[in-house]
Design a protein around this motif. Structure first.
Motif, PDB file in Angstrom:
ATOM      1  N   VAL A  37       0.842  -1.204   0.000  1.00 20.94           N
ATOM      2  CA  VAL A  37       0.000   0.000   0.000  1.00 20.94           C
ATOM      3  C   VAL A  37       0.875   1.251   0.000  1.00 20.94           C
ATOM      4  CG1 VAL A  37      -1.571   1.370   1.440  1.00 20.94           C
ATOM      5  CG2 VAL A  37      -2.060  -1.035   1.004  1.00 20.94           C
ATOM      6  N   ILE A  38       1.893   1.259   0.865  1.00 26.22           N
ATOM      7  CA  ILE A  38       2.764   2.431   0.964  1.00 26.22           C
ATOM      8  C   ILE A  38       3.555   2.638  -0.315  1.00 26.22           C
ATOM      9  CG2 ILE A  38       4.815   3.351   2.131  1.00 26.22           C
ATOM     10  CD1 ILE A  38       3.718   2.125   4.731  1.00 26.22           C
ATOM     11  N   VAL A  39       4.074   1.558  -0.895  1.00 29.37           N
ATOM     12  CA  VAL A  39       4.944   1.673  -2.068  1.00 29.37           C
ATOM     13  C   VAL A  39       4.164   1.968  -3.342  1.00 29.37           C
ATOM     14  CG1 VAL A  39       6.548   0.390  -3.547  1.00 29.37           C
ATOM     15  CG2 VAL A  39       6.786   0.282  -1.082  1.00 29.37           C
ATOM     16  N   PHE A  40       2.966   1.395  -3.494  1.00 28.64           N
ATOM     17  CA  PHE A  40       2.257   1.532  -4.764  1.00 28.64           C
ATOM     18  C   PHE A  40       0.986   2.381  -4.690  1.00 28.64           C
ATOM     19  CE2 PHE A  40       4.664  -2.428  -5.300  1.00 28.64           C
ATOM     20  CZ  PHE A  40       5.400  -2.069  -6.411  1.00 28.64           C
ATOM     21  N   LEU A  41       0.119   2.116  -3.740  1.00 34.94           N
ATOM     22  CA  LEU A  41      -1.177   2.794  -3.729  1.00 34.94           C
ATOM     23  C   LEU A  41      -1.084   4.265  -3.349  1.00 34.94           C
ATOM     24  CD1 LEU A  41      -3.630   0.100  -2.340  1.00 34.94           C
ATOM     25  CD2 LEU A  41      -3.214   0.790  -4.698  1.00 34.94           C
ATOM     26  N   MET A  42      -0.228   4.613  -2.394  1.00 36.73           N
ATOM     27  CA  MET A  42      -0.112   6.025  -2.005  1.00 36.73           C
ATOM     28  C   MET A  42       0.384   6.892  -3.166  1.00 36.73           C
ATOM     29  SD  MET A  42       1.084   5.895   1.977  1.00 36.73           S
ATOM     30  CE  MET A  42       1.376   7.641   2.057  1.00 36.73           C
ATOM     31  N   ALA A  45      -2.459   7.260  -5.666  1.00 38.37           N
ATOM     32  CA  ALA A  45      -3.499   8.171  -5.175  1.00 38.37           C
ATOM     33  C   ALA A  45      -3.070   9.622  -5.333  1.00 38.37           C
ATOM     34  CB  ALA A  45      -3.816   7.862  -3.716  1.00 38.37           C
ATOM     35  N   ILE A  46      -1.804   9.909  -5.043  1.00 39.04           N
ATOM     36  CA  ILE A  46      -1.292  11.274  -5.206  1.00 39.04           C
ATOM     37  C   ILE A  46      -1.325  11.675  -6.675  1.00 39.04           C
ATOM     38  CG2 ILE A  46       0.794  12.701  -5.032  1.00 39.04           C
ATOM     39  CD1 ILE A  46       1.449  11.051  -2.469  1.00 39.04           C
ATOM     40  N   TYR A  47      -0.919  10.765  -7.566  1.00 33.31           N
ATOM     41  CA  TYR A  47      -0.916  11.052  -9.003  1.00 33.31           C
ATOM     42  C   TYR A  47      -2.328  11.382  -9.503  1.00 33.31           C
ATOM     43  CZ  TYR A  47      -0.978  10.221 -14.004  1.00 33.31           C
ATOM     44  OH  TYR A  47      -1.193  10.345 -15.349  1.00 33.31           O
ATOM     45  N   PHE A  48      -3.296  10.522  -9.182  1.00 38.18           N
ATOM     46  CA  PHE A  48      -4.650  10.744  -9.685  1.00 38.18           C
ATOM     47  C   PHE A  48      -5.294  11.983  -9.069  1.00 38.18           C
ATOM     48  CE2 PHE A  48      -4.313   6.184 -10.848  1.00 38.18           C
ATOM     49  CZ  PHE A  48      -4.493   6.358 -12.209  1.00 38.18           C
ATOM     50  N   SER A  49      -4.971  12.275  -7.832  1.00 34.98           N
ATOM     51  CA  SER A  49      -5.474  13.495  -7.204  1.00 34.98           C
ATOM     52  C   SER A  49      -4.900  14.733  -7.891  1.00 34.98           C
ATOM     53  CB  SER A  49      -5.119  13.491  -5.721  1.00 34.98           C
ATOM     54  OG  SER A  49      -5.473  14.696  -5.126  1.00 34.98           O
ATOM     55  N   ALA A  50      -3.595  14.719  -8.165  1.00 30.07           N
ATOM     56  CA  ALA A  50      -2.968  15.854  -8.849  1.00 30.07           C
ATOM     57  C   ALA A  50      -3.527  16.009 -10.264  1.00 30.07           C
ATOM     58  CB  ALA A  50      -1.461  15.659  -8.898  1.00 30.07           C
TER      59      ALA A  50
END
Length: 140
Positions: A37-42, A45-50
């Motif tokens: 989760v830390i390595v891939f999902l976070m 999530a930041i990319y899609f939010s930006a």
């Protein structure tokens, strides 16, 4: 730093799973999941939010007009108008068809060379070369 934590969780899980270093009693259950989760999902999530913010925020994806003189840079957008002293810029770079103007460490403006003619490119380079106390990295 968070990425290192995620990689650490994954590494601990792999070492424990193969019996190389028995750290965790029983089967490691939450460590590999939390590490992934830390390595891939976070980051995803930041990319899609930006990406969503960029599409929805008109100031970011609208066109800007840049006006230069020997002392000032004026940036005119659809909702804003700002003027900056050229000698107060943080850094100016010229890369692969772009001028990258760093207003500060975390604030950057891009100017596409495709929007400029040859005379304007040469004139901008001359203006940038005259700046003092500004990091300059030009191709020419």
């Amino acid at each position: 730093m968070t990425l290192l934590l995620g990689v650490g969780f994954i590494t601990i899980s792999i070492l424990d799973f193969f019996g190389i270093y028995d750290i965790i009693e029983g089967y490691p259950s939450y460590q590999p999941v939390l590490g992934l989760v830390i390595v891939f999902l976070m980051p995803l999530a930041i990319y899609f939010s930006a990406k969503k913010n960029f599409k929805n925020y008109q100031v970011l994806n609208g066109s800007n007009e840049y006006q230069f003189d020997n002392d000032n840079l004026r940036i005119i957008g659809s909702n804003f108008n700002s003027e900056i002293k050229l000698n107060s810029l943080y850094k100016v770079e010229e890369l692969n068809g772009w001028f990258i103007i760093h207003l500060a460490k975390g604030s950057t403006n891009l100017i596409s060379k495709k929007a400029l003619n040859e005379y304007e490119i040469v004139a901008l380079c001359e203006i940038f070369k005259k700046l003092k106390n500004v990091k300059i990295k030009l191709e020419n």
